[in-house]
Design an enzyme around this catalytic site. Structure first.
Site, PDB file in Angstrom:
ATOM      1  N   ASP A 190      -9.276  -5.033   6.919  1.00  0.00           N
ATOM      2  CA  ASP A 190      -8.083  -4.727   6.128  1.00  0.00           C
ATOM      3  C   ASP A 190      -7.469  -6.048   5.655  1.00  0.00           C
ATOM      4  OD1 ASP A 190      -5.737  -3.915   5.028  1.00  0.00           O
ATOM      5  OD2 ASP A 190      -5.099  -2.659   6.717  1.00  0.00           O
TER       6      ASP A 190
ATOM      7  N   TYR B  80      -0.788  -2.862  11.753  1.00  0.00           N
ATOM      8  CA  TYR B  80      -0.261  -1.875  10.801  1.00  0.00           C
ATOM      9  C   TYR B  80      -1.251  -1.745   9.654  1.00  0.00           C
ATOM     10  CZ  TYR B  80       2.892   0.283   7.365  1.00  0.00           C
ATOM     11  OH  TYR B  80       3.475   1.120   6.444  1.00  0.00           O
TER      12      TYR B  80
ATOM     13  N   LYS C 224      -1.430  -4.930  -2.490  1.00  0.00           N
ATOM     14  CA  LYS C 224      -0.400  -5.952  -2.727  1.00  0.00           C
ATOM     15  C   LYS C 224      -0.738  -6.876  -3.903  1.00  0.00           C
ATOM     16  CE  LYS C 224       1.410  -5.455   1.850  1.00  0.00           C
ATOM     17  NZ  LYS C 224       2.736  -4.975   2.087  1.00  0.00           N
TER      18      LYS C 224
END
Ligand SMILES: Cc1ncc(COP(=O)(O)O)c(C=O)c1O
Length: 386
Positions: free
Chosen positions: A223, A139, A250
């Site tokens: 990522d 994801y 985040k």
């Protein structure tokens, strides 16, 4: 469900599609509403208190309302929450990330999705090529190029410019590059993909990806939106791999909306103001986010990172020894839910995890909190649990 929660849900269903904003936080029939958070605890509008091992999908390394972060946030807001000018705070955070990752230049945005979108644009601009290779099951947010190209709403053209290969399948990966290599702008990889089960990537495969990208002149985008918390330089540093572009999000916002892309000055040159890619963002590099993010990362130094990873490894070992599958590494864990009600059973017993079983520890947790979380998981997911 209390009268208050029922009323909120009814209002939500009238005002929001499906009654919710983030598909990712939905649990049927409707998730509880959070009222407040303190340390590692969340209290919902019904007054139920849970240990928070969700931490807003891994972003809150210090739990809720950490006194120092609250102080920095209030001070930042009191000095003006946003400007149509750059602020010193973005320089400070970029310097900190450079020192930790070894990537000299940074560009900030507001989410991990945006960071991935920026990195892809940058790779295409830098190489003059269109094709992106990514791995099945990972994801990377909600940008067109990183979601299922067969999904409704995704243009047909995405199918021609994105190749999806099984992660860890060396032959399939080499094959993809053999056929499309000269058109490939970048290979995008998450070294421990959560949605694929949070299993660390095979080191030999990562080495292959690095060498093949070099061979074909494609960029390697790692990522680290979730995995930056695993080491000061991110999970890539644990593999000894230097990406051409790193996406983060985040934890770098200290609880506020943030994303960022790091790389060498040469690779990020497309973003210079007179360069190939014009990229703004009214709230990009917002000073409140930059200041709180920096303070959060400073509190999360190597000692704190190692201690939290050790706590996560301890919890995983306890769970595995108790017959519970718990994947991951360091402070990130992933439970495997066999029944749709498992999330609710954990919640009712006092533990909040992500809807797919992902868990992230925070420095606000004591040993007793982590032990209690472990006991709740065993009682709930262990043989005979419910
Ligand atoms: C690896 C990875 N990349 C990108 C994203 C997207 O980040 P955001 O939700 O901030 O848009 C996520 C979100 O969970 C993620 O896990």
């Amino acid at each position: 469900m209390s009268e208050r929660a029922r009323h909120l849900r009814e209002r939500a269903l009238r005002a929001l599609p499906g009654g919710i904003t983030r598909s990712t936080v939905f649990v049927p029939p409707h998730p509880p509403y959070a009222a407040r958070g303190v340390g590692c605890k969340v209290i919902d509008v019904e007054g139920h208190e849970v240990i928070d091992a969700n931490n807003n999908y891994t972003s809150l390394i210090h739990g809720h309302a950490h006194p120092e972060l609250v102080r920095v946030a209030i001070e930042a807001v009191s000095s003006g929450s946003a400007f149509g000018l750059p602020t010193p705070a973005e320089v400070d955070l970029a310097e900190l990330l450079s020192a930790r990752t070894g990537l000299a230049h940074w560009r900030f945005c507001n989410s991990g999705t945006e960071a991935v979108m920026m990195a892809i644009r940058c790779a295409r601009a830098h190489t003059g090529r269109d094709v992106i290779v990514r791995f099945a099951g990972s994801y990377h947010g909600t940008y067109d190029d990183v979601v299922d190209s067969a999904a409704r709403g995704i243009p047909e053209s995405v199918r021609n410019s994105v190749l999806v290969v099984p992660q860890g399948d060396a032959e399939a990966f080499k094959d993809a590059l053999r056929t499309r290599g000269p058109d490939v702008a970048a290979v995008l990889i998450d070294l421990m993909p959560n949605r694929a089960g949070l299993k660390p990537a095979d080191a030999a495969f990562v080495e292959l990806v690095r060498s093949q990208t070099r061979h074909y002149g494609a960029l390697l985008i790692v990522d680290e939106v979730i995995t930056l918390r695993i080491a000061p330089g991110g999970l890539a540093s644990v593999y000894g791999v230097t990406p051409d572009l790193m996406t983060v999000g985040k934890i770098i916002g200290g609880g506020f909306a943030a994303g960022g892309v790091g790389g060498s000055p040469e690779v990020l040159r497309s973003f210079v103001p007179q360069g190939a890619v014009s990229w703004g963002g009214t709230f990009s590099a917002n000073p409140v986010t930059m200041k709180v993010g920096r303070a959060a990362l400073e509190l999360f130094d190597r000692g704190a990172i190692d201690a939290l990873n050790a706590a996560g490894d301890g919890l995983r070992a306890f769970l595995n020894a108790s017959g519970i599958v718990a994947n991951g590494k360091g402070s990130l864990l992933r439970l495997i839910f066999e029944r749709p009600e498992d999330w609710w059973h954990l919640y009712h017993r006092g533990l909040l995890v992500c809807t797919n079983g992902l868990m992230a520890l925070s420095t606000a947790m004591t040993r007793a909190d982590i032990d209690r979380a472990g006991r709740i998981i065993v009682e709930t997911l262990g043989k005979g649990g419910s």
